[in-house]
Design a protein around this motif. Structure first.
Motif, PDB file in Angstrom:
ATOM      1  N   THR A 141      68.526  35.605 110.080  1.00 47.93           N
ATOM      2  CA  THR A 141      67.460  35.347 110.807  1.00 47.93           C
ATOM      3  C   THR A 141      67.884  34.615 111.939  1.00 47.93           C
ATOM      4  O   THR A 141      68.915  33.811 111.539  1.00 47.93           O
ATOM      5  N   ARG A 142      67.077  34.412 113.098  1.00 48.98           N
ATOM      6  CA  ARG A 142      67.467  33.491 113.968  1.00 48.98           C
ATOM      7  C   ARG A 142      67.625  31.930 113.558  1.00 48.98           C
ATOM      8  O   ARG A 142      68.606  31.258 113.840  1.00 48.98           O
ATOM      9  N   SER A 143      66.534  31.611 112.691  1.00 55.15           N
ATOM     10  CA  SER A 143      66.690  30.274 112.005  1.00 55.15           C
ATOM     11  C   SER A 143      67.831  29.972 111.446  1.00 55.15           C
ATOM     12  O   SER A 143      68.471  28.889 111.354  1.00 55.15           O
ATOM     13  N   ALA A 144      68.556  30.921 110.569  1.00 57.28           N
ATOM     14  CA  ALA A 144      69.460  30.961 109.900  1.00 57.28           C
ATOM     15  C   ALA A 144      70.735  30.531 110.616  1.00 57.28           C
ATOM     16  O   ALA A 144      71.629  29.639 110.158  1.00 57.28           O
ATOM     17  N   MET A 145      70.911  31.296 111.876  1.00 61.20           N
ATOM     18  CA  MET A 145      71.796  31.024 112.671  1.00 61.20           C
ATOM     19  C   MET A 145      72.015  29.467 113.299  1.00 61.20           C
ATOM     20  O   MET A 145      72.992  29.051 113.775  1.00 61.20           O
ATOM     21  N   GLU A 146      70.690  28.705 113.080  1.00 61.39           N
ATOM     22  CA  GLU A 146      70.780  27.312 113.338  1.00 61.39           C
ATOM     23  C   GLU A 146      71.666  26.323 112.361  1.00 61.39           C
ATOM     24  O   GLU A 146      72.148  25.370 112.582  1.00 61.39           O
ATOM     25  N   PHE A 147      71.764  26.920 111.298  1.00 55.10           N
ATOM     26  CA  PHE A 147      72.501  26.314 110.052  1.00 55.10           C
ATOM     27  C   PHE A 147      74.024  26.581 109.925  1.00 55.10           C
ATOM     28  O   PHE A 147      74.746  25.848 109.736  1.00 55.10           O
ATOM     29  N   VAL A 148      74.085  28.051 110.173  1.00 56.43           N
ATOM     30  CA  VAL A 148      75.624  28.653 109.818  1.00 56.43           C
ATOM     31  C   VAL A 148      75.788  29.887 110.816  1.00 56.43           C
ATOM     32  O   VAL A 148      74.676  30.466 111.277  1.00 56.43           O
ATOM     33  N   THR A 149      76.974  29.930 111.240  1.00 54.65           N
ATOM     34  CA  THR A 149      77.277  31.039 112.452  1.00 54.65           C
ATOM     35  C   THR A 149      77.511  32.431 111.846  1.00 54.65           C
ATOM     36  O   THR A 149      77.950  32.579 110.546  1.00 54.65           O
ATOM     37  N   PRO A 150      77.121  33.353 112.493  1.00 51.36           N
ATOM     38  CA  PRO A 150      77.453  34.916 112.053  1.00 51.36           C
ATOM     39  C   PRO A 150      78.973  35.067 111.579  1.00 51.36           C
ATOM     40  O   PRO A 150      79.414  35.734 110.868  1.00 51.36           O
ATOM     41  N   LEU A 151      79.881  34.350 112.647  1.00 49.96           N
ATOM     42  CA  LEU A 151      81.340  34.412 112.220  1.00 49.96           C
ATOM     43  C   LEU A 151      81.835  34.057 110.941  1.00 49.96           C
ATOM     44  O   LEU A 151      82.523  34.608 110.249  1.00 49.96           O
ATOM     45  N   THR A 152      81.040  33.107 110.640  1.00 49.92           N
ATOM     46  CA  THR A 152      81.464  32.820 108.997  1.00 49.92           C
ATOM     47  C   THR A 152      81.227  34.045 108.148  1.00 49.92           C
ATOM     48  O   THR A 152      82.181  34.192 107.253  1.00 49.92           O
ATOM     49  N   PHE A 153      80.102  34.456 108.157  1.00 48.60           N
ATOM     50  CA  PHE A 153      79.996  35.760 107.066  1.00 48.60           C
ATOM     51  C   PHE A 153      80.939  36.775 107.593  1.00 48.60           C
ATOM     52  O   PHE A 153      81.339  37.734 106.556  1.00 48.60           O
ATOM     53  N   GLN A 154      80.971  37.109 108.965  1.00 47.15           N
ATOM     54  CA  GLN A 154      81.910  38.105 109.073  1.00 47.15           C
ATOM     55  C   GLN A 154      83.175  37.892 108.830  1.00 47.15           C
ATOM     56  O   GLN A 154      84.180  38.844 108.368  1.00 47.15           O
ATOM     57  N   SER A 155      83.916  36.667 108.971  1.00 43.83           N
ATOM     58  CA  SER A 155      85.106  36.509 108.445  1.00 43.83           C
ATOM     59  C   SER A 155      85.281  36.475 106.876  1.00 43.83           C
ATOM     60  O   SER A 155      86.308  36.862 106.199  1.00 43.83           O
ATOM     61  N   LEU A 156      84.202  36.269 106.275  1.00 46.12           N
ATOM     62  CA  LEU A 156      84.332  36.156 104.424  1.00 46.12           C
ATOM     63  C   LEU A 156      84.041  37.815 104.159  1.00 46.12           C
ATOM     64  O   LEU A 156      84.755  38.071 103.019  1.00 46.12           O
ATOM     65  N   THR A 157      83.200  38.415 104.966  1.00 47.34           N
ATOM     66  CA  THR A 157      82.808  39.859 104.388  1.00 47.34           C
ATOM     67  C   THR A 157      83.677  41.004 105.078  1.00 47.34           C
ATOM     68  O   THR A 157      83.860  41.963 104.464  1.00 47.34           O
ATOM     69  N   LYS A 158      84.313  40.505 106.024  1.00 44.55           N
ATOM     70  CA  LYS A 158      85.060  41.678 106.838  1.00 44.55           C
ATOM     71  C   LYS A 158      84.246  42.660 107.426  1.00 44.55           C
ATOM     72  O   LYS A 158      84.600  43.989 107.663  1.00 44.55           O
ATOM     73  N   ASN A 159      82.686  42.377 107.639  1.00 45.08           N
ATOM     74  CA  ASN A 159      81.732  43.285 108.092  1.00 45.08           C
ATOM     75  C   ASN A 159      81.044  42.605 109.044  1.00 45.08           C
ATOM     76  O   ASN A 159      81.076  41.367 109.236  1.00 45.08           O
ATOM     77  N   LYS A 160      80.474  43.488 110.057  1.00 43.34           N
ATOM     78  CA  LYS A 160      79.653  43.076 111.352  1.00 43.34           C
ATOM     79  C   LYS A 160      78.478  42.162 110.542  1.00 43.34           C
ATOM     80  O   LYS A 160      78.058  42.832 109.532  1.00 43.34           O
ATOM     81  N   VAL A 161      77.988  41.239 111.231  1.00 43.34           N
ATOM     82  CA  VAL A 161      76.715  40.408 110.653  1.00 43.34           C
ATOM     83  C   VAL A 161      75.786  40.867 111.891  1.00 43.34           C
ATOM     84  O   VAL A 161      75.766  41.139 113.051  1.00 43.34           O
ATOM     85  N   TYR A 162      74.564  41.448 111.011  1.00 42.06           N
ATOM     86  CA  TYR A 162      73.300  41.851 111.978  1.00 42.06           C
ATOM     87  C   TYR A 162      72.409  40.568 111.973  1.00 42.06           C
ATOM     88  O   TYR A 162      72.160  39.853 111.138  1.00 42.06           O
ATOM     89  N   TYR A 163      71.744  40.694 113.276  1.00 43.36           N
ATOM     90  CA  TYR A 163      70.568  39.794 113.463  1.00 43.36           C
ATOM     91  C   TYR A 163      69.694  40.132 114.338  1.00 43.36           C
ATOM     92  O   TYR A 163      68.524  39.737 114.301  1.00 43.36           O
ATOM     93  N   ASP A 164      70.033  40.877 115.231  1.00 43.52           N
ATOM     94  CA  ASP A 164      69.202  41.542 116.473  1.00 43.52           C
ATOM     95  C   ASP A 164      68.960  42.916 116.111  1.00 43.52           C
ATOM     96  O   ASP A 164      69.496  43.838 115.958  1.00 43.52           O
ATOM     97  N   MET A 165      67.573  43.255 115.910  1.00 50.52           N
ATOM     98  CA  MET A 165      67.067  44.684 115.638  1.00 50.52           C
ATOM     99  C   MET A 165      67.253  45.447 116.756  1.00 50.52           C
ATOM    100  O   MET A 165      67.563  46.556 116.439  1.00 50.52           O
ATOM    101  N   PHE A 166      67.495  44.930 118.037  1.00 51.34           N
ATOM    102  CA  PHE A 166      67.525  45.849 118.967  1.00 51.34           C
ATOM    103  C   PHE A 166      68.943  46.175 119.806  1.00 51.34           C
ATOM    104  O   PHE A 166      69.157  46.737 120.621  1.00 51.34           O
TER     105      PHE A 166
END
Length: 181
Positions: free
Chosen positions: A37-62
């Motif tokens: 969620t947008r609020s989650a990105m205030e605490f941790v970045t998508p890059l963190t999860f992308q690096s750990l999972t090797k998958n794109k991180v989704y947050y924008d429905m459009f």
């Protein structure tokens, strides 16, 4: 066969612990698709999860609208399990009331035959609020599964129930869904 987990991360200070969950599940052979969620990105970045999972991180429905794929539907269809950790009071309210206004809530609404595990994490007073408890009860009655928060000294300094369950407990609950004893 590799199981697909949609991992929803919402706005809570406990979001940093979800990086451990994503990392552990990935190392155990699960394919982890993260939605923040947008609020989650205030605490941790998508890059963190992308690096750990090797998958794109989704947050924008459009963000990814293509004629051949509607992303919130395709993510829901390929999921074997959905895990929301941490789950804020906000996401509990949205799900309990059928509100689908962001990528995470929309994907969860599109999951009819997928088990959804919810790990609440919030201040004790928020967790004990009758509205939040009603939303948890509603979701439980609808078949959503809960991994209860633990009692601890919270980020705000209060002592009480509301801390995200231990990472090991969350991971073992997910594993047990696929490999029951």
């Amino acid at each position: 066969m590799k199981k697909n987990i949609v991992l929803g991360v919402t706005g809570s200070i406990a979001a940093y612990k979800t990086a451990d969950i994503a990392n552990t599940l990935t190392k155990k052979g699960f394919n982890v698709e993260v939605i923040m969620t947008r609020s989650a990105m205030e605490f941790v970045t998508p890059l963190t999860f992308q690096s750990l999972t090797k998958n794109k991180v989704y947050y924008d429905m459009f963000e990814e609208i293509t004629p051949s794929e509607i992303k919130h539907i395709s993510l829901a269809k390929k999921a074997d399990l959905c895990l929301i950790a941490p789950a804020s009071a906000n996401i509990l309210g949205k799900l309990a009331n059928g509100i689908a206004d962001d990528m995470l809530s929309t994907v969860v609404m599109a999951m009819c035959n997928v088990p959804v595990y919810i790990c609440p994490a919030m201040n004790t007073n928020m967790y004990n609020n009758p509205i939040v408890q009603r939303n948890i009860n509603t979701l439980s009655q609808l078949g959503y599964h809960f991994i209860e928060p633990k009692e601890a000294v919270l980020a705000c300094g209060d002592l009480g129930k509301g801390a995200l369950a231990d990472v090991d407990r969350i991971v073992s609950t997910v594993e047990a869904r696929f490999h029951p004893l």
